[in-house]
Design a protein around this motif. Structure first.
Motif, PDB file in Angstrom:
ATOM      1  N   ASP A 292     -15.094  62.032  46.436  1.00 48.54           N
ATOM      2  CA  ASP A 292     -13.993  62.095  47.409  1.00 48.54           C
ATOM      3  C   ASP A 292     -13.726  60.726  48.034  1.00 48.54           C
ATOM      4  O   ASP A 292     -13.704  60.567  49.263  1.00 48.54           O
ATOM      5  CB  ASP A 292     -14.311  63.133  48.499  1.00 48.54           C
ATOM      6  CG  ASP A 292     -13.084  63.460  49.342  1.00 48.54           C
ATOM      7  OD1 ASP A 292     -11.955  63.328  48.822  1.00 48.54           O
ATOM      8  OD2 ASP A 292     -13.256  63.839  50.521  1.00 48.54           O
TER       9      ASP A 292
ATOM     10  N   GLY B  84     -14.082  57.716  36.254  1.00 45.41           N
ATOM     11  CA  GLY B  84     -13.132  58.312  37.185  1.00 45.41           C
ATOM     12  C   GLY B  84     -13.527  59.710  37.607  1.00 45.41           C
ATOM     13  O   GLY B  84     -13.378  60.077  38.787  1.00 45.41           O
ATOM     14  N   SER B  85     -14.024  60.514  36.680  1.00 52.02           N
ATOM     15  CA  SER B  85     -14.432  61.881  37.010  1.00 52.02           C
ATOM     16  C   SER B  85     -15.582  61.885  38.004  1.00 52.02           C
ATOM     17  O   SER B  85     -15.616  62.699  38.940  1.00 52.02           O
ATOM     18  CB  SER B  85     -14.849  62.622  35.738  1.00 52.02           C
ATOM     19  OG  SER B  85     -13.769  62.720  34.838  1.00 52.02           O
TER      20      SER B  85
ATOM     21  N   GLN C 114     -14.219  60.969  41.409  1.00 51.85           N
ATOM     22  CA  GLN C 114     -13.477  62.076  42.007  1.00 51.85           C
ATOM     23  C   GLN C 114     -14.401  62.988  42.793  1.00 51.85           C
ATOM     24  O   GLN C 114     -14.063  63.472  43.877  1.00 51.85           O
ATOM     25  CB  GLN C 114     -12.767  62.879  40.915  1.00 51.85           C
ATOM     26  CG  GLN C 114     -11.385  62.383  40.538  1.00 51.85           C
ATOM     27  CD  GLN C 114     -10.725  63.298  39.525  1.00 51.85           C
ATOM     28  OE1 GLN C 114     -11.391  63.904  38.682  1.00 51.85           O
ATOM     29  NE2 GLN C 114      -9.402  63.409  39.591  1.00 51.85           N
TER      30      GLN C 114
ATOM     31  N   THR D 121      -8.306  56.003  46.951  1.00 55.25           N
ATOM     32  CA  THR D 121      -7.839  55.651  45.609  1.00 55.25           C
ATOM     33  C   THR D 121      -7.982  54.179  45.230  1.00 55.25           C
ATOM     34  O   THR D 121      -8.237  53.883  44.062  1.00 55.25           O
ATOM     35  CB  THR D 121      -6.384  56.094  45.406  1.00 55.25           C
ATOM     36  OG1 THR D 121      -5.566  55.532  46.431  1.00 55.25           O
ATOM     37  CG2 THR D 121      -6.286  57.606  45.434  1.00 55.25           C
TER      38      THR D 121
ATOM     39  N   ARG E 262      -7.724  55.351  36.237  1.00 53.13           N
ATOM     40  CA  ARG E 262      -6.303  55.656  36.482  1.00 53.13           C
ATOM     41  C   ARG E 262      -6.002  57.119  36.181  1.00 53.13           C
ATOM     42  O   ARG E 262      -5.228  57.765  36.905  1.00 53.13           O
ATOM     43  CB  ARG E 262      -5.424  54.723  35.655  1.00 53.13           C
ATOM     44  CG  ARG E 262      -5.493  53.272  36.117  1.00 53.13           C
ATOM     45  CD  ARG E 262      -4.364  52.427  35.571  1.00 53.13           C
ATOM     46  NE  ARG E 262      -4.508  51.026  35.966  1.00 53.13           N
ATOM     47  CZ  ARG E 262      -4.175  50.535  37.158  1.00 53.13           C
ATOM     48  NH1 ARG E 262      -3.659  51.340  38.082  1.00 53.13           N
ATOM     49  NH2 ARG E 262      -4.343  49.251  37.432  1.00 53.13           N
ATOM     50  N   GLU E 263      -6.601  57.646  35.142  1.00 53.12           N
ATOM     51  CA  GLU E 263      -6.385  59.052  34.810  1.00 53.12           C
ATOM     52  C   GLU E 263      -6.869  59.963  35.927  1.00 53.12           C
ATOM     53  O   GLU E 263      -6.300  61.042  36.167  1.00 53.12           O
ATOM     54  CB  GLU E 263      -7.113  59.395  33.509  1.00 53.12           C
ATOM     55  CG  GLU E 263      -6.860  60.813  33.019  1.00 53.12           C
ATOM     56  CD  GLU E 263      -7.537  61.107  31.705  1.00 53.12           C
ATOM     57  OE1 GLU E 263      -7.619  62.281  31.321  1.00 53.12           O
ATOM     58  OE2 GLU E 263      -8.002  60.143  31.047  1.00 53.12           O
ATOM     59  N   ALA E 264      -7.908  59.524  36.634  1.00 52.14           N
ATOM     60  CA  ALA E 264      -8.443  60.313  37.746  1.00 52.14           C
ATOM     61  C   ALA E 264      -7.713  60.039  39.056  1.00 52.14           C
ATOM     62  O   ALA E 264      -8.106  60.571  40.109  1.00 52.14           O
ATOM     63  CB  ALA E 264      -9.938  60.025  37.908  1.00 52.14           C
ATOM     64  N   GLY E 265      -6.670  59.207  39.029  1.00 45.96           N
ATOM     65  CA  GLY E 265      -5.865  58.974  40.224  1.00 45.96           C
ATOM     66  C   GLY E 265      -6.249  57.764  41.047  1.00 45.96           C
ATOM     67  O   GLY E 265      -5.732  57.579  42.155  1.00 45.96           O
ATOM     68  N   PHE E 266      -7.133  56.911  40.529  1.00 42.01           N
ATOM     69  CA  PHE E 266      -7.559  55.724  41.272  1.00 42.01           C
ATOM     70  C   PHE E 266      -6.681  54.522  40.927  1.00 42.01           C
ATOM     71  O   PHE E 266      -6.001  54.503  39.888  1.00 42.01           O
ATOM     72  CB  PHE E 266      -9.034  55.418  40.988  1.00 42.01           C
ATOM     73  CG  PHE E 266      -9.969  56.449  41.560  1.00 42.01           C
ATOM     74  CD1 PHE E 266     -10.380  56.387  42.879  1.00 42.01           C
ATOM     75  CD2 PHE E 266     -10.418  57.512  40.773  1.00 42.01           C
ATOM     76  CE1 PHE E 266     -11.222  57.345  43.414  1.00 42.01           C
ATOM     77  CE2 PHE E 266     -11.265  58.479  41.296  1.00 42.01           C
ATOM     78  CZ  PHE E 266     -11.661  58.401  42.626  1.00 42.01           C
ATOM     79  N   GLN E 267      -6.731  53.532  41.786  1.00 40.48           N
ATOM     80  CA  GLN E 267      -5.973  52.299  41.611  1.00 40.48           C
ATOM     81  C   GLN E 267      -6.960  51.133  41.507  1.00 40.48           C
ATOM     82  O   GLN E 267      -7.283  50.485  42.501  1.00 40.48           O
ATOM     83  CB  GLN E 267      -5.021  52.088  42.789  1.00 40.48           C
ATOM     84  CG  GLN E 267      -4.007  53.205  42.983  1.00 40.48           C
ATOM     85  CD  GLN E 267      -3.321  53.135  44.328  1.00 40.48           C
ATOM     86  OE1 GLN E 267      -3.467  52.167  45.074  1.00 40.48           O
ATOM     87  NE2 GLN E 267      -2.560  54.173  44.658  1.00 40.48           N
TER      88      GLN E 267
END
Length: 363
Positions: A34, A27-28, A31, A37, A60-65
């Motif tokens: 850019d 996830g990092s 991110q 999600t 998910r922790e990085a804001g993705f789905q």
């Protein structure tokens, strides 16, 4: 601390990261790119059972789905039927132009997921998370993506570069010994085609690699990726020198096709193909029997096959006739001149058949 390499392709330049603990950090890395999600993670049951929970949590922790789509194990996954199912999964997951397709698995998963990424909406970001040695040293790097056709391997595909490659060496600890050996075939290939010193390093450190020594394996992965990155940067679409990466693949792919893509691991077939190419080069007087012996001994130490099984000659000939390296009706084969150097050579199918058929001379 992960090692890092850059594949320099102008606006398509990307990084390869290799080291321990990378999969939970997926996830990092996304991110930093850019991306949108939603993301589609393509894997198989074996790999997903091991790594999906950590990858999903990190995404998910990085804001993705993330949405998981499973494909069959083995070459069966590389079909247009499976691809059609993945297109449906991409639609259901809401994969848009800036949403990624993520390949979590070995070379087969990377190929079919890459094919989907290259063709969905005319191309969406591709992320490679290779979990086998073969995928980490070779197939995840360079942008070749494809599915198979009954007439041959990888006949339907594209050149499509990933946005990033994360080669987590922790994943190698869960591989069966056969998968490590199959991956080492591609590692040995790089020594033959581009780096005689690397070949000698393999002769000295092969036993450590077979035992799963993390430091040795990371060194092998980084060196192979560096060699491939240099070749790809100079010839992205295989107009010339990139074809040397196919050393061992002319006969290897034919063996895979004739045996239904389910008898041999890709690396095992490539091992047989490299020996066949060496035999032809010896017969042409362009490669020494001494160096052929070194290649055969190294492959045998890795418990890889060096002789072809008995195959139907007509089927083998037909498979060779569908090789992707045919240009203007002429088959080209990668033959060694010496360890560390090969050449792209026009060749007749009859000459290959004479070298690999039952009447061949022993090395």
């Amino acid at each position: 601390m992960a090692g890092q390499l850059v594949v320099d392709l102008g606006e398509r330049t990307y990084k390869i990261h290799c080291g321990s603990g990378l999969l939970p950090e997926t996830g990092s890395y996304l991110q930093a790119l850019d991306l949108a999600t939603p993301c589609l993670v393509v894997s198989n049951t074996t790999v997903a059972d091991l790594y999906w929970p950590a990858v999903e949590a990190g995404l998910r922790e990085a804001g993705f789905q993330p949405h998981l789509a499973l494909v069959p194990d083995g070459e069966e996954a590389k079909s247009l039927k499976v691809a059609a199912g993945l297109y449906n999964a991409a639609l259901d997951a809401g994969i848009e132009r800036q949403a990624a397709v993520i390949a979590l698995g070995g070379g087969v998963v990377g190929d079919v997921a890459g094919f989907i990424a290259a063709t969905w909406l005319r191309g969406v970001p591709l992320i490679q998370l290779p979990t086998t040695l073969l995928a980490q040293v070779d197939s995840s790097v360079g942008g070749k993506v494809a599915v198979n056709h009954p007439g041959g391997k990888n006949l339907i595909g594209a050149f499509y570069q990933p946005r990033v490659v994360l080669a987590d060496t922790d994943a190698l600890a869960t591989l069966p010994p056969r998968e490590i050996r199959a991956g080492l075939a591609e590692v040995i290939k790089y020594g033959v085609i581009a780096d005689a010193d690397f070949f000698a390093y393999l002769e000295e450190h092969l036993d450590q690699a077979l035992r799963g020594d993390g430091g040795v394996l990371e060194s092998l992965i980084l060196r192979c990726c560096a060699l491939k990155a240099e070749v790809v940067a100079g010839d992205e679409r295989e107009g010339g020198r990139r074809a040397i990466l196919n050393f061992g693949h002319t006969v290897g792919h034919a063996v895979e096709a004739v045996t239904g893509f389910n008898t041999y691991r890709h690396g095992e077939a490539v091992a047989m193909g490299m020996v066949a190419a060496a035999r032809i080069a010896v017969q042409r007087g362009m490669f020494s029997t001494e160096e052929t012996g070194r290649l055969v001994r190294l492959l045998e130490r890795a418990a890889l096959p060096v002789e072809l099984p008995i195959l139907d000659p007509a089927a083998l000939r037909a498979a060779l006739g569908h090789d992707k390296k045919i240009a203007r009706g002429q088959l080209r084969m990668i033959l060694p001149e010496k360890l560390g150097r090969v050449q792209i050579t026009p060749i007749a199918v009859d000459e290959i058949m004479a070298a690999v058929g039952p009447e061949r001379e022993a090395l």
